[in-house]
Design a protein around this motif. Sequence first.
Motif, PDB file in Angstrom:
ATOM      1  N   UNK A 771       0.863  -1.182   0.000  1.00 43.99           N
ATOM      2  CA  UNK A 771       0.000   0.000   0.000  1.00 43.99           C
ATOM      3  C   UNK A 771       0.893   1.223   0.000  1.00 43.99           C
ATOM      4  N   UNK A 772       0.442   2.275  -0.669  1.00 41.07           N
ATOM      5  CA  UNK A 772       1.328   3.422  -0.888  1.00 41.07           C
ATOM      6  C   UNK A 772       0.731   4.728  -0.376  1.00 41.07           C
ATOM      7  N   UNK A 773      -0.599   4.836  -0.346  1.00 40.29           N
ATOM      8  CA  UNK A 773      -1.216   6.125  -0.054  1.00 40.29           C
ATOM      9  C   UNK A 773      -2.213   6.055   1.087  1.00 40.29           C
ATOM     10  N   UNK A 774      -2.233   7.094   1.907  1.00 35.40           N
ATOM     11  CA  UNK A 774      -3.230   7.286   2.964  1.00 35.40           C
ATOM     12  C   UNK A 774      -3.122   8.732   3.416  1.00 35.40           C
ATOM     13  N   UNK A 775      -4.256   9.387   3.576  1.00 37.14           N
ATOM     14  CA  UNK A 775      -4.244  10.803   3.987  1.00 37.14           C
ATOM     15  C   UNK A 775      -4.545  10.887   5.475  1.00 37.14           C
ATOM     16  N   UNK A 776      -3.526  11.230   6.249  1.00 35.06           N
ATOM     17  CA  UNK A 776      -3.633  11.310   7.713  1.00 35.06           C
ATOM     18  C   UNK A 776      -4.061  12.718   8.138  1.00 35.06           C
ATOM     19  N   UNK A 777      -4.394  12.899   9.413  1.00 33.43           N
ATOM     20  CA  UNK A 777      -4.871  14.212   9.871  1.00 33.43           C
ATOM     21  C   UNK A 777      -3.831  15.332   9.815  1.00 33.43           C
ATOM     22  N   UNK A 778      -2.563  15.022   9.978  1.00 34.69           N
ATOM     23  CA  UNK A 778      -1.442  15.995   9.961  1.00 34.69           C
ATOM     24  C   UNK A 778      -1.621  17.128  10.955  1.00 34.69           C
ATOM     25  N   UNK A 779      -2.241  16.872  12.087  1.00 29.19           N
ATOM     26  CA  UNK A 779      -2.545  17.964  13.022  1.00 29.19           C
ATOM     27  C   UNK A 779      -1.296  18.726  13.440  1.00 29.19           C
ATOM     28  N   UNK A 780      -0.222  18.023  13.789  1.00 32.12           N
ATOM     29  CA  UNK A 780       0.961  18.699  14.313  1.00 32.12           C
ATOM     30  C   UNK A 780       1.936  19.105  13.229  1.00 32.12           C
ATOM     31  N   UNK A 781       2.171  18.238  12.249  1.00 34.91           N
ATOM     32  CA  UNK A 781       3.157  18.607  11.226  1.00 34.91           C
ATOM     33  C   UNK A 781       2.639  19.755  10.363  1.00 34.91           C
ATOM     34  N   UNK A 782       1.318  19.915  10.268  1.00 32.18           N
ATOM     35  CA  UNK A 782       0.787  21.093   9.580  1.00 32.18           C
ATOM     36  C   UNK A 782       1.089  22.353  10.387  1.00 32.18           C
ATOM     37  N   UNK A 783       1.036  22.255  11.720  1.00 29.68           N
ATOM     38  CA  UNK A 783       1.440  23.385  12.561  1.00 29.68           C
ATOM     39  C   UNK A 783       2.904  23.733  12.312  1.00 29.68           C
ATOM     40  N   UNK A 784       3.751  22.710  12.234  1.00 30.15           N
ATOM     41  CA  UNK A 784       5.182  22.939  12.042  1.00 30.15           C
ATOM     42  C   UNK A 784       5.439  23.667  10.733  1.00 30.15           C
ATOM     43  N   UNK A 785       4.758  23.253   9.687  1.00 23.87           N
ATOM     44  CA  UNK A 785       5.010  23.834   8.363  1.00 23.87           C
ATOM     45  C   UNK A 785       4.148  25.058   8.081  1.00 23.87           C
ATOM     46  N   UNK A 786       3.228  25.372   8.971  1.00 22.90           N
ATOM     47  CA  UNK A 786       2.455  26.598   8.838  1.00 22.90           C
ATOM     48  C   UNK A 786       1.361  26.551   7.799  1.00 22.90           C
ATOM     49  N   UNK A 787       0.748  25.361   7.587  1.00 21.96           N
ATOM     50  CA  UNK A 787      -0.340  25.248   6.618  1.00 21.96           C
ATOM     51  C   UNK A 787      -1.566  24.636   7.285  1.00 21.96           C
ATOM     52  N   UNK A 788      -2.669  24.637   6.566  1.00 22.28           N
ATOM     53  CA  UNK A 788      -3.886  24.005   7.070  1.00 22.28           C
ATOM     54  C   UNK A 788      -3.686  22.501   7.105  1.00 22.28           C
ATOM     55  N   UNK A 789      -4.300  21.858   8.098  1.00 23.96           N
ATOM     56  CA  UNK A 789      -4.039  20.443   8.248  1.00 23.96           C
ATOM     57  C   UNK A 789      -4.790  19.624   7.205  1.00 23.96           C
ATOM     58  N   UNK A 790      -4.100  18.629   6.689  1.00 20.69           N
ATOM     59  CA  UNK A 790      -4.676  17.594   5.836  1.00 20.69           C
ATOM     60  C   UNK A 790      -5.526  18.183   4.707  1.00 20.69           C
ATOM     61  N   UNK A 791      -6.751  17.690   4.581  1.00 21.13           N
ATOM     62  CA  UNK A 791      -7.669  18.113   3.520  1.00 21.13           C
ATOM     63  C   UNK A 791      -8.771  18.996   4.084  1.00 21.13           C
ATOM     64  N   UNK A 792      -8.521  19.591   5.255  1.00 21.98           N
ATOM     65  CA  UNK A 792      -9.543  20.338   5.980  1.00 21.98           C
ATOM     66  C   UNK A 792      -9.774  21.721   5.388  1.00 21.98           C
ATOM     67  N   UNK A 793     -11.013  22.203   5.401  1.00 22.30           N
ATOM     68  CA  UNK A 793     -11.239  23.630   5.162  1.00 22.30           C
ATOM     69  C   UNK A 793     -10.779  24.434   6.372  1.00 22.30           C
ATOM     70  N   UNK A 794     -10.545  25.709   6.180  1.00 23.02           N
ATOM     71  CA  UNK A 794     -10.116  26.573   7.278  1.00 23.02           C
ATOM     72  C   UNK A 794     -11.167  26.609   8.382  1.00 23.02           C
ATOM     73  N   UNK A 795     -10.688  26.444   9.620  1.00 29.40           N
ATOM     74  CA  UNK A 795     -11.605  26.452  10.764  1.00 29.40           C
ATOM     75  C   UNK A 795     -12.221  27.836  10.937  1.00 29.40           C
ATOM     76  N   UNK A 796     -11.386  28.832  11.168  1.00 27.32           N
ATOM     77  CA  UNK A 796     -11.821  30.229  11.235  1.00 27.32           C
ATOM     78  C   UNK A 796     -10.687  31.078  10.675  1.00 27.32           C
TER      79      UNK A 796
END
Length: 958
Positions: A771-796
């Motif tokens: 298996x090669x692909x899976x889309x995880x939540x990226x809650x913390x690494x998105x914080x590190x890189x300064x982007x929105x997490x995963x495939x989420x729309x902007x919260x606010x």
Amino acid sequence: MQTDTFSTQSTTGVAGTHRETTPASGSIAATAPGQLRVIKRNGTVVSFEASKISVAITKAFLAVEGGTAAASSRIHETVAKLTEQVIATFERRMPSGGTVHIEDIQDQVELSLMRAGEHKIAREYVIYREEQARKRAARAALSDETQAAANNINVVHPDGSRLPLDLARLHTIVSEACTGLADVSEARILDAALKNLYDGVSAAELSTSLVITARTLIEQEPNYSYVAARLLADTLRAEALDFLGVASTATQGDMSALYPRALTAYIARGVELELLDPQLADYDLDLLGRALLPERDLQFTYLGLQTLYDRYFIHSDGVRFELPQIFFMRVAMGLAIGETAKNTRAIEFYQLLSSFDYMCSTPTLFNAGTLRPQLSSCYLTTVPDDLRGIFGAIQDNAMLSKFAGGLGNDWTPVRALGSYIKGTNGKSQGIVPFLKVVNDTAVAVNQGGKRKGAVCAYLETWHLDIEEFLDLRKNTGDDRRRTHDMNTANWIPDLFMKRVFEGGDWTLFSPSDVPDLHDLYGRAFEERYTHYEALAASGELKLHKTLKAENLWRKMLGMLFETGHPWMAFKDPCNLRSPQQHVGVVHSSNLCTEITLNTSADEIAVCNLGSVNLPQHIDEGGLDLDKLRRTVRTAVRMLDNVIDINYYSVESARNSNLRHRPVGLGVMGFQDALYKQHIAYASEPAVEFADRSMEAISYFAIEASSDLAAERGSYSSYPGSLWSQGVFPIDSLELLAAERGTQYLQVDTSQTLDWSALRAKVQHDGMRNSNVMAIAPTATIANITGVSQSIEPTYQNLYVKSNLSGEFTVVNPYLVNDLKARDLWDGVMVNDLKYYDGSVQAVDRVPADLKAIYATAFEVEPRWLVDAASRRQKWIDQAQSLNLYINNASGKKLDITYRMAWYCGLKTTYYLRSLAATGTEKSTIDTGALNAVSREAPAPAPVPAACSLDDPDCEACQ
């Protein structure tokens, strides 16, 4: 009066268009009275715009009263009334139009303020221009008063020495922090910070004062987040370099020379302290040191760098002696340790990580290059139906959790409450008492103190204990039968969903009576299940319960609404589309519902995660396919390396991972990628972009794994897999349609790339990974890189984010930049965003196109989330962590949304989210309540207790 963010133009009421809005209260007047025009001070004549009056009055109020929740409400009401009074005055004077001098307008505004009894506001309004001139001068250089005060300050350093404040160095540090950033002021930071200092201040307090000053300005200008991060980096440098004996102090400009020395000292000290793998010392450290790029320290936001410092950097007795670029190099070295050309590969991996183009999952970042490199993210287990096996599974949970693994447990085989136990001639207590033990184990084994233990229990919908299972997260009832700290998920067969659609009955069984149902899916499951139903109806099978499928479905939805659990995952698409169905069954997903791997009594499934940072691959022409291909190729190689390097605390996990070699490459920053293209999330172009971007990632990931197979060999269970048959994820949709029936499946099957050529390549070269692909939540690494997490729309678009590192003001920089381009970003807009909880929909002066683009998560209809996820799912061999945001959630909305998720071919869903009971702090920086979370904001709907937007449990995957 803090009005330095206002422009003189705004205060004087310079006209723009005739469309009038008052951000304090909504629309108050569509046009100026008659054909009234305004004479400016320079003699030019412009059209009247009433909104400038409301903006100027609002700024004066904000300067005096701040932006607390209570003040904001009063400001909105009062400004609307005063603005109407001023407009009415000129309508009476000149009903047919005419010209009026700007001074007359200002006089009328002042008079209206005085008549309303707002004497303090009127005074501040009058002296505004004088203050602005003074503040502009202050930005150019520090005031004499501040400079004189600084000369009398002595700083106490960690060694106890007391030295005069080094104002020149402060200038250097702050200047470096502001370099290259628009709309930030060095003098403003220095002036404000120095005013809070005193003689005898500690060096730590001095650094904190600078950082806090920048933090307070983030809500007004997002670039101050970068300033705060760079000021924080000065503290990090001092701590790490002093510990390593490289330097006592250093500026960012010094790091080109110091980073190479620091890397060598870091490796030596880390090995000495038994924190790093001694094999790291075998690298060419001089070569790797020269490859470090100090300028990449400048790309962190404050939240990103603080998160790394608090939770990722290696430390000794609380002293962090790892710096950002050394951190990325340590991870790269750890992942390249088995490569033949390990120095070259380490530099390649470092360049990818430090560029933020791709980021490894949290366990990999935690542990790469250490003595116990537990780099994998997720573990999936099946719990057997015997006491020794049950407690063996709980022990496995503890060992896997200890080293930062997220857990998914399949509990379906365990017999239900009331089942016969032959060994004791008694009856079973069911699964709930054991789940209580699992819950408490997760609390006790908290991933080495770095974050909470995280586990999710899965149960198939036909299990006789399913109704009690649904109640596990309730806050009422017998607490001995509740699990408040673990997650739960339904493993739903297609037959149940068909019965829901058809209004049919549903029968619950104990797995001890129907053991083969656990391993069946598709038509085989339907045939066997209906056979058992017949046995129950005839009385041959005693222990069962029959109820309306729709009633159970309603209870499932009700518990989702009330508690956020259990999540819904669909057994049949996970199995029918699995590349590995020839060697086993997918019995559950993982903690975050994106992993779909086989489990058995002999195999604990393991998955290794990482995510492509999608906005880093967007340029003027859209998706940069060449760059994306390069990123994916390197990322897949890094993920494959994890499998061989990984530390396995449980042998069955090692066996499974080495046999099948699954990895999960995902994405993050999907919303940012839309922003960069000015595409609204709730639109067909966004759905199309989800499709095309995932198609490209899927193509390149499969290609990269096949290339690795040509270099290193295919995984051992490749023969007989769907890959070996030339059946790719896009093709497996036909298998699902054939088993489920086309009347219950609606999916898009369009494609744009040359998949035939890739199929031929895979059949020739094989696949390195099952298996090669899976889309995880990226809650913390998105914080590190300064982007929105995963495939989420902007919260606010403006809110306070709380996580284990503290509370952080988050402002949408894309919105700010677009508002700046239209001369709409000011203190009043900040106040409006606070008042409307980060939404621009009620701010009338925001144009319609920006309202569409910057709609927040709860303003996007759930169908757009499902449509985009459906387009992605057709390309993914595993699944995706899909949060569903539903505003004003109701039973009908939930029913439609989750039926649609199944109908559109999704494999899993994750959290159901509703508007939180806490809102953005309605205050300005003047209140002294920095980043506090107000609980005064109204919530449109009750909130599931487990729906924190930054639940640390979510971070077990990323």
